[in-house]
Design a protein around this motif. Structure first.
Motif, mmCIF file in Angstrom:
data_model
loop_
_atom_site.group_PDB
_atom_site.id
_atom_site.type_symbol
_atom_site.label_atom_id
_atom_site.label_comp_id
_atom_site.label_asym_id
_atom_site.label_seq_id
_atom_site.Cartn_x
_atom_site.Cartn_y
_atom_site.Cartn_z
ATOM 1 N N TYR A 9 0.827 -1.202 0.000
ATOM 2 C CA TYR A 9 0.000 0.000 0.000
ATOM 3 C C TYR A 9 0.869 1.262 0.000
ATOM 4 N N LEU A 10 1.922 1.238 0.789
ATOM 5 C CA LEU A 10 2.814 2.397 0.833
ATOM 6 C C LEU A 10 3.557 2.568 -0.486
ATOM 7 N N PHE A 11 3.966 1.459 -1.101
ATOM 8 C CA PHE A 11 4.622 1.533 -2.408
ATOM 9 C C PHE A 11 3.648 2.076 -3.459
ATOM 10 N N GLY A 12 2.392 1.606 -3.427
ATOM 11 C CA GLY A 12 1.382 2.123 -4.352
ATOM 12 C C GLY A 12 1.096 3.592 -4.114
ATOM 13 N N LEU A 13 1.068 3.998 -2.851
ATOM 14 C CA LEU A 13 0.858 5.412 -2.525
ATOM 15 C C LEU A 13 2.003 6.261 -3.045
ATOM 16 N N PHE B 274 -0.517 9.925 -20.544
ATOM 17 C CA PHE B 274 0.313 8.762 -20.234
ATOM 18 C C PHE B 274 0.372 8.514 -18.729
ATOM 19 N N PHE B 275 0.608 9.569 -17.959
ATOM 20 C CA PHE B 275 0.693 9.410 -16.514
ATOM 21 C C PHE B 275 -0.664 9.077 -15.907
ATOM 22 N N ALA B 276 -1.758 9.522 -16.517
ATOM 23 C CA ALA B 276 -3.094 9.170 -16.029
ATOM 24 C C ALA B 276 -3.353 7.679 -16.204
ATOM 25 N N VAL B 277 -2.992 7.142 -17.363
ATOM 26 C CA VAL B 277 -3.164 5.703 -17.599
ATOM 27 C C VAL B 277 -2.272 4.903 -16.651
ATOM 28 N N ALA B 278 -1.039 5.350 -16.453
ATOM 29 C CA ALA B 278 -0.138 4.660 -15.529
ATOM 30 C C ALA B 278 -0.707 4.683 -14.114
ATOM 31 N N GLN B 279 -1.308 5.796 -13.725
ATOM 32 C CA GLN B 279 -1.879 5.890 -12.388
ATOM 33 C C GLN B 279 -3.090 4.971 -12.240
ATOM 34 N N ILE B 280 -3.879 4.834 -13.278
ATOM 35 C CA ILE B 280 -5.006 3.899 -13.238
ATOM 36 C C ILE B 280 -4.499 2.482 -13.008
ATOM 37 N N LEU B 281 -3.440 2.105 -13.706
ATOM 38 C CA LEU B 281 -2.874 0.770 -13.534
ATOM 39 C C LEU B 281 -2.318 0.569 -12.130
ATOM 40 N N VAL B 282 -1.685 1.586 -11.572
ATOM 41 C CA VAL B 282 -1.164 1.497 -10.201
ATOM 42 C C VAL B 282 -2.316 1.306 -9.216
ATOM 43 N N HIS B 283 -3.388 2.045 -9.379
ATOM 44 C CA HIS B 283 -4.527 1.917 -8.472
ATOM 45 C C HIS B 283 -5.173 0.541 -8.594
ATOM 46 N N LEU B 284 -5.306 0.049 -9.821
ATOM 47 C CA LEU B 284 -5.891 -1.268 -10.005
ATOM 48 C C LEU B 284 -5.040 -2.349 -9.355
ATOM 49 N N ARG B 285 -3.747 -2.245 -9.466
ATOM 50 C CA ARG B 285 -2.859 -3.287 -8.959
ATOM 51 C C ARG B 285 -2.676 -3.205 -7.445
ATOM 52 N N PHE B 286 -2.355 -2.041 -6.919
ATOM 53 C CA PHE B 286 -1.967 -1.939 -5.524
ATOM 54 C C PHE B 286 -3.133 -1.710 -4.565
ATOM 55 N N PHE B 287 -4.216 -1.107 -5.024
ATOM 56 C CA PHE B 287 -5.316 -0.790 -4.113
ATOM 57 C C PHE B 287 -6.540 -1.666 -4.342
#
Length: 106
Positions: free
Chosen positions: A15-19, A49-62
């Motif tokens: 969670y901290l890594f995703g944050l 690009f960064f918005a799509v990357a952030q969506i992927l981070v949220h899907l994976r880590f949260f």
């Protein structure tokens, strides 16, 4: 592990890594816009690009949706998320263009 395949114990490290990733993926586009590093069209591409990357981070880590396998539940969640994003982006663009058209000096 329980019946869903998820571990019973959770640690705060993912969670901290995703944050941290989410904060970095938010700060970079803000920095690009604030300091005006790039041209307008390139800035929009960087933001997208960064918005799509952030969506992927949220899907994976949260939301804990793995990208290696696609069970039916993950597919339904992804489809729902895509529909919601299209509604939010489309509605926002509709409102902005409508306001722009209504405020044009004639």
């Amino acid at each position: 592990m329980d019946a869903s395949g998820l571990p019973n114990e959770r640690s705060a490290a993912p969670y901290l890594f995703g944050l941290a990733l989410a904060l970095i993926l938010t700060a970079v586009p803000f920095g690009v816009v604030y300091f005006d590093f790039l041209q307008n069209s390139t800035t929009l591409i960087v933001i997208a690009f960064f918005a799509v990357a952030q969506i992927l981070v949220h899907l994976r880590f949260f939301l804990h949706i793995g990208f290696d396998s696609t069970p039916t539940e993950n597919l339904v969640v992804m489809a729902f998320a895509i529909v919601l994003m299209c509604i939010m982006v489309g509605g926002s663009l509709w409102i902005m263009f409508d306001l722009d058209w209504r405020m044009m000096v004639q």
